[in-house]
Structures are given as structure tokens and as C-alpha cells.
Motif scaffolding. Structure first.
Motif, PDB file in Angstrom:
ATOM      1  N   GLY A   1       0.562  -0.895   0.172  1.00 29.25           N
ATOM      2  CA  GLY A   1       0.156   0.495   0.379  1.00 29.25           C
ATOM      3  C   GLY A   1       0.637   1.087  -0.224  1.00 29.25           C
ATOM      4  O   GLY A   1       1.944   1.489  -0.564  1.00 29.25           O
ATOM      5  N   THR A   2       0.295   2.836   0.496  1.00 23.60           N
ATOM      6  CA  THR A   2       0.830   4.119  -0.207  1.00 23.60           C
ATOM      7  C   THR A   2       1.300   3.825   1.662  1.00 23.60           C
ATOM      8  O   THR A   2       0.830   3.971   2.374  1.00 23.60           O
ATOM      9  CB  THR A   2      -0.254   5.044  -0.016  1.00 23.60           C
ATOM     10  N   TYR A   3       2.406   4.784   2.017  1.00 24.84           N
ATOM     11  CA  TYR A   3       3.218   4.703   3.045  1.00 24.84           C
ATOM     12  C   TYR A   3       3.742   6.436   2.611  1.00 24.84           C
ATOM     13  O   TYR A   3       4.260   6.581   1.813  1.00 24.84           O
ATOM     14  CB  TYR A   3       4.235   4.172   3.416  1.00 24.84           C
ATOM     15  N   ILE A   4       3.648   7.342   3.870  1.00 25.20           N
ATOM     16  CA  ILE A   4       4.219   8.396   4.173  1.00 25.20           C
ATOM     17  C   ILE A   4       5.076   8.801   4.706  1.00 25.20           C
ATOM     18  O   ILE A   4       4.766   8.607   6.660  1.00 25.20           O
ATOM     19  CB  ILE A   4       2.802   9.630   4.349  1.00 25.20           C
ATOM     20  N   LEU A   5       5.965   8.809   4.674  1.00 32.27           N
ATOM     21  CA  LEU A   5       7.262   9.850   5.473  1.00 32.27           C
ATOM     22  C   LEU A   5       7.329  11.034   5.719  1.00 32.27           C
ATOM     23  O   LEU A   5       7.453  11.887   5.221  1.00 32.27           O
ATOM     24  CB  LEU A   5       8.833   8.928   4.631  1.00 32.27           C
ATOM     25  N   HIS A   6       6.764  11.369   7.066  1.00 30.24           N
ATOM     26  CA  HIS A   6       7.608  13.034   6.944  1.00 30.24           C
ATOM     27  C   HIS A   6       8.537  13.227   8.187  1.00 30.24           C
ATOM     28  O   HIS A   6       8.747  11.850   9.018  1.00 30.24           O
ATOM     29  CB  HIS A   6       6.329  13.259   8.687  1.00 30.24           C
ATOM     30  N   VAL A   7       9.348  13.739   7.828  1.00 27.19           N
ATOM     31  CA  VAL A   7      10.528  13.908   8.349  1.00 27.19           C
ATOM     32  C   VAL A   7      11.424  15.997   8.628  1.00 27.19           C
ATOM     33  O   VAL A   7      10.686  16.305   8.516  1.00 27.19           O
ATOM     34  CB  VAL A   7      11.735  13.693   7.408  1.00 27.19           C
ATOM     35  N   TYR A   8      10.975  15.411   9.678  1.00 22.71           N
ATOM     36  CA  TYR A   8      10.774  16.771  10.712  1.00 22.71           C
ATOM     37  C   TYR A   8      12.609  17.273  10.929  1.00 22.71           C
ATOM     38  O   TYR A   8      13.296  16.662  11.603  1.00 22.71           O
ATOM     39  CB  TYR A   8      10.176  16.940  12.318  1.00 22.71           C
ATOM     40  N   TYR A   9      12.539  18.550  10.831  1.00 26.55           N
ATOM     41  CA  TYR A   9      14.495  19.352  10.901  1.00 26.55           C
ATOM     42  C   TYR A   9      14.390  20.598  10.982  1.00 26.55           C
ATOM     43  O   TYR A   9      13.494  21.174  10.876  1.00 26.55           O
ATOM     44  CB  TYR A   9      15.352  18.792   9.247  1.00 26.55           C
ATOM     45  N   HIS A  10      15.697  21.007  11.363  1.00 21.38           N
ATOM     46  CA  HIS A  10      15.523  22.586  11.883  1.00 21.38           C
ATOM     47  C   HIS A  10      16.769  23.028  10.658  1.00 21.38           C
ATOM     48  O   HIS A  10      17.319  22.667  10.235  1.00 21.38           O
ATOM     49  CB  HIS A  10      16.846  23.123  13.111  1.00 21.38           C
ATOM     50  N   ASN A  11      16.467  24.325  10.049  1.00 18.01           N
ATOM     51  CA  ASN A  11      16.725  25.173   8.793  1.00 18.01           C
ATOM     52  C   ASN A  11      18.125  25.867   9.849  1.00 18.01           C
ATOM     53  O   ASN A  11      18.403  25.084  10.893  1.00 18.01           O
ATOM     54  CB  ASN A  11      16.105  25.760   8.095  1.00 18.01           C
ATOM     55  N   GLU A  12      18.568  26.706   8.384  1.00 19.54           N
ATOM     56  CA  GLU A  12      20.049  27.049   9.039  1.00 19.54           C
ATOM     57  C   GLU A  12      19.529  27.803  10.312  1.00 19.54           C
ATOM     58  O   GLU A  12      19.995  28.503  10.854  1.00 19.54           O
ATOM     59  CB  GLU A  12      19.990  27.962   7.365  1.00 19.54           C
ATOM     60  N   GLN A  13      18.132  28.310  10.079  1.00 21.12           N
ATOM     61  CA  GLN A  13      17.554  29.603  10.876  1.00 21.12           C
ATOM     62  C   GLN A  13      17.246  28.826  12.283  1.00 21.12           C
ATOM     63  O   GLN A  13      16.375  29.334  13.312  1.00 21.12           O
ATOM     64  CB  GLN A  13      16.320  30.193  10.661  1.00 21.12           C
ATOM     65  N   ALA A  14      17.128  27.624  13.214  1.00 12.92           N
ATOM     66  CA  ALA A  14      16.729  26.983  13.198  1.00 12.92           C
ATOM     67  C   ALA A  14      15.768  26.836  13.758  1.00 12.92           C
ATOM     68  O   ALA A  14      14.771  26.093  14.674  1.00 12.92           O
ATOM     69  CB  ALA A  14      17.327  27.500  14.739  1.00 12.92           C
ATOM     70  N   GLU A  15      14.657  26.826  12.479  1.00 14.89           N
ATOM     71  CA  GLU A  15      13.489  26.530  12.608  1.00 14.89           C
ATOM     72  C   GLU A  15      13.057  25.290  11.828  1.00 14.89           C
ATOM     73  O   GLU A  15      13.620  24.659  11.159  1.00 14.89           O
ATOM     74  CB  GLU A  15      12.372  28.021  11.287  1.00 14.89           C
ATOM     75  N   LEU A  16      11.713  24.414  12.584  1.00 16.06           N
ATOM     76  CA  LEU A  16      11.381  23.579  12.133  1.00 16.06           C
ATOM     77  C   LEU A  16      10.422  23.478  11.169  1.00 16.06           C
ATOM     78  O   LEU A  16       9.550  24.067  11.270  1.00 16.06           O
ATOM     79  CB  LEU A  16      10.316  23.345  13.819  1.00 16.06           C
ATOM     80  N   GLU A  17      11.148  22.402   9.926  1.00 17.79           N
ATOM     81  CA  GLU A  17      10.677  22.690   8.696  1.00 17.79           C
ATOM     82  C   GLU A  17      10.061  20.815   8.795  1.00 17.79           C
ATOM     83  O   GLU A  17      10.519  20.295   8.867  1.00 17.79           O
ATOM     84  CB  GLU A  17      11.561  23.186   7.792  1.00 17.79           C
ATOM     85  N   ARG A  18       9.265  20.649   7.438  1.00 17.63           N
ATOM     86  CA  ARG A  18       8.981  19.246   7.066  1.00 17.63           C
ATOM     87  C   ARG A  18       9.297  19.273   6.063  1.00 17.63           C
ATOM     88  O   ARG A  18       9.014  19.414   5.436  1.00 17.63           O
ATOM     89  CB  ARG A  18       7.932  18.984   7.761  1.00 17.63           C
ATOM     90  N   GLN A  19      10.005  18.064   5.995  1.00 20.51           N
ATOM     91  CA  GLN A  19      10.202  17.167   4.317  1.00 20.51           C
ATOM     92  C   GLN A  19       8.841  16.071   4.310  1.00 20.51           C
ATOM     93  O   GLN A  19       9.455  15.012   5.152  1.00 20.51           O
ATOM     94  CB  GLN A  19      11.366  16.778   3.828  1.00 20.51           C
ATOM     95  N   THR A  20       8.061  15.996   2.736  1.00 22.48           N
ATOM     96  CA  THR A  20       7.924  14.050   2.955  1.00 22.48           C
ATOM     97  C   THR A  20       8.274  13.635   1.691  1.00 22.48           C
ATOM     98  O   THR A  20       8.507  14.143   1.346  1.00 22.48           O
ATOM     99  CB  THR A  20       6.274  15.116   2.763  1.00 22.48           C
ATOM    100  N   ARG A  21       7.681  12.156   2.377  1.00 25.28           N
ATOM    101  CA  ARG A  21       8.195  11.353   0.712  1.00 25.28           C
ATOM    102  C   ARG A  21       6.645  10.263   1.063  1.00 25.28           C
ATOM    103  O   ARG A  21       6.259   9.881   2.570  1.00 25.28           O
ATOM    104  CB  ARG A  21       9.672  10.635   1.282  1.00 25.28           C
ATOM    105  N   THR A  22       6.760   9.873   0.301  1.00 26.06           N
ATOM    106  CA  THR A  22       5.679   8.583  -0.198  1.00 26.06           C
ATOM    107  C   THR A  22       5.441   8.048  -1.422  1.00 26.06           C
ATOM    108  O   THR A  22       6.223   7.441  -1.838  1.00 26.06           O
ATOM    109  CB  THR A  22       4.352   9.786  -1.271  1.00 26.06           C
ATOM    110  N   TYR A  23       5.700   6.230  -0.907  1.00 26.27           N
ATOM    111  CA  TYR A  23       5.892   5.322  -0.900  1.00 26.27           C
ATOM    112  C   TYR A  23       4.508   4.566  -1.488  1.00 26.27           C
ATOM    113  O   TYR A  23       3.658   4.556  -1.377  1.00 26.27           O
ATOM    114  CB  TYR A  23       6.851   4.510  -0.718  1.00 26.27           C
TER     115      TYR A  23
END
Length: 265
Positions: A93-115
Motif C-alpha cells: 500500500g501507500t506510505y507517507i514519511l514525514h521528516v522534521y528538521y531544523h533549517n539554518e535559522q533553527a526553525e523546524l521544517e518538514r519534508q514529505t516522502r510518499t511510497y
């Protein structure tokens, strides 16, 4: 007016939902694994300041062990790759991976991968025995069958029409063939409502009473030697058959000459 705005809200919800699952510019990554084996969902995200990851299917949150030493079935490898072992059909089936990380300004952002995970397997079933196909997943929409001698696909089950043949029964979420026949062999595929491939199961027939068994071809080397011997003996047979009339005609032809030489002597 109320119905009109309700329809707009419903369309907006669907748009947001599908945008979350399949973000623009981030098409699903196709991953294929064998039942009982293992696969890796590649993250391919190199940020060093990853603070957290989360993995979801369309229906639930999936716990991910954060260290490679743990014994759980789903664990993180490297920065954010996901390793899944002991695969079963229910993992498709379908999977969604969320990756939470800090950018250069130390702000929390998110990247998403779908499989899109596709599971395959191959089994052998004895003629006359029961075949239990445990492939009716909650996200399955249709099951199609292709025989060993066919190039087309035939629907054998769908969520809207249940089973399409009197030789099949749907029992406890499984397709059951009570008495397996040679015509039931071939490939079964399971598709979701979007037409995405979930499962491929190849079923081979076994048993001494198997019908429509393909003839076994001789070894090419032995076949070549057999042909050479056959041609050799056929040619010699023809020569032997022709030799006797030729010798007879030759004897009749040279008989007067031999007689003449005998008279002269």
C-alpha cells in the motif's frame, strides 16, 4: 445554497487531503518486495539536524524504532531511511514519511516522502487441494487473474461486485478455491481504488494428474545429436536400397561384354 457550500467544503477537504498524501512535485516512490523478505524505503534527505520522523499508512501511524540495534520489524536506517522486514501481503500500500528538521535559522521544517509498496510471491498448489488467497486487503479494490496460457486479465473479485465466479468464495476476508484446478494456476494481482498495484501472486499447479501440462522439450544438445544420427541412418538406408537395383542393372549391362570376352578367350 447550503448544499452548494457543503459541496465546496467537501471538494476543498478532498483537495487538501490528497495534497497532503501526494505533495506537488513529489510523486510516490515505487518499492517492490517479496513476502517474507525485507525492503528499504529510501529517504534520500541529507539534512543533519533531523529532529524526528513519522511513518504513516493511509489508515494508521506506524511506530518506527529509532536505532538500528532494536529488534522491531520497522526501524530507521541512517538519517531517515525506513527498513521493514518480514514482509506480508498486509504491508502492501501507500506510505507517507514525514521528516522534521531544523533549517539554518533553527526553525523546524518538514519534508514529505510518499511510497507505493508492492508485495510479490510465488506458491505451488496441488491439484484438487484447497487454495486460500489471503490477498483481500482493506485497501484492495479489485483482484484480477491471468492464466498461464493467456495474455489478458480477468476480474475474479471486486469490492463492488464481490466474487465474479461460482468457483470462488469470499470467506473471512480470503478468496477460497475449494478444489484447485490447472486452470486456476497463473498470476493474481490486487489493485487499489486508484489502480495502483498492491500484490502480485504467481500460483503454479503441481500433482501427477495435472491437465494441460506443457510438454518437456528435449535438451538442445541431445536433440542435435539425435537429428544427426537420424539423418545419417536415413541416407545410408537410401543408399542401401538403391544399391541393389544399381548392381543388378550393372550386372545385366556388363553380362554381354563379359560373355564376349569369354568367347574371345
Amino acid at each position: 445554497m447550503f448544499n452548494y457550500f457543503s459541496l465546496l467544503l467537501l471538494l476543498l477537504f478532498c483537495f487538501v487531503y490528497h495534497s497532503e498524501i501526494f505533495p506537488a512535485g513529489n510523486p510516490p516512490i515505487s518499492v517492490r518486495g517479496q513476502r517474507g523478505g525485507s525492503i528499504t524505503l529510501p529517504c534520500e534527505f541529507k539534512a543533519c539536524e533531523i529532529s524526528d520522523i513519522s511513518l504513516n499508512s493511509l489508515s494508521e501511524n506506524i511506530p518506527v524504532c529509532q536505532t538500528e540495534e532494536c529488534s522491531e520489524r520497522v526501524l530507521k536506517l541512517g538519517n531517515c531511511d525506513i527498513f521493514i522486514k518480514d514482509l506480508s501481503f498486509s504491508d502492501a500500500g501507500t506510505y507517507i514519511l514525514h521528516v522534521y528538521y531544523h533549517n539554518e535559522q533553527a526553525e523546524l521544517e518538514r519534508q514529505t516522502r510518499t511510497y507505493q509498496l508492492h508485495i510479490h510471491d510465488e506458491i505451488s498448489v496441488e491439484i484438487g487441494k484447497q487454495l486460500k488467497l489471503d490477498i483481500l486487503l482493506p485497501n484492495a479494490d479489485k483482484v484480477e487473474h491471468q492464466t498461464e496460457r493467456s495474455t489478458g486479465w480477468m476480474a475474479v473479485w471486486s469490492r463492488s461486485n464481490a466474487v465474479w465466479s461460482d468457483r470462488l468464495t469470499n470467506r473471512d476476508g480470503n478468496l477460497i478455491i475449494t478444489k484447485f484446478a490447472a486452470s486456476d494456476a497463473g498470476t493474481y494481482i490486487v489493485l487499489d481504488s486508484e489502480g495502483e498495484l498492491l500484490i502480485t501472486l504467481t500460483v503454479k499447479a503441481s500433482g501427477s494428474d495435472r491437465k494441460h501440462k506443457a510438454p518437456r522439450l528435449p535438451d538442445p544438445g541431445l536433440w542435435s545429436l539425435s537429428m544427426k544420427l537420424t539423418v545419417f541412418f536415413v541416407i545410408w538406408g537410401i543408399l542401401v536400397i538403391l544399391l541393389f537395383p544399381i548392381m543388378y542393372l550393372a550386372a545385366r549391362f556388363f553380362e554381354p561384354i563379359s560373355a564376349a570376352f569369354g568367347y574371345l578367350n
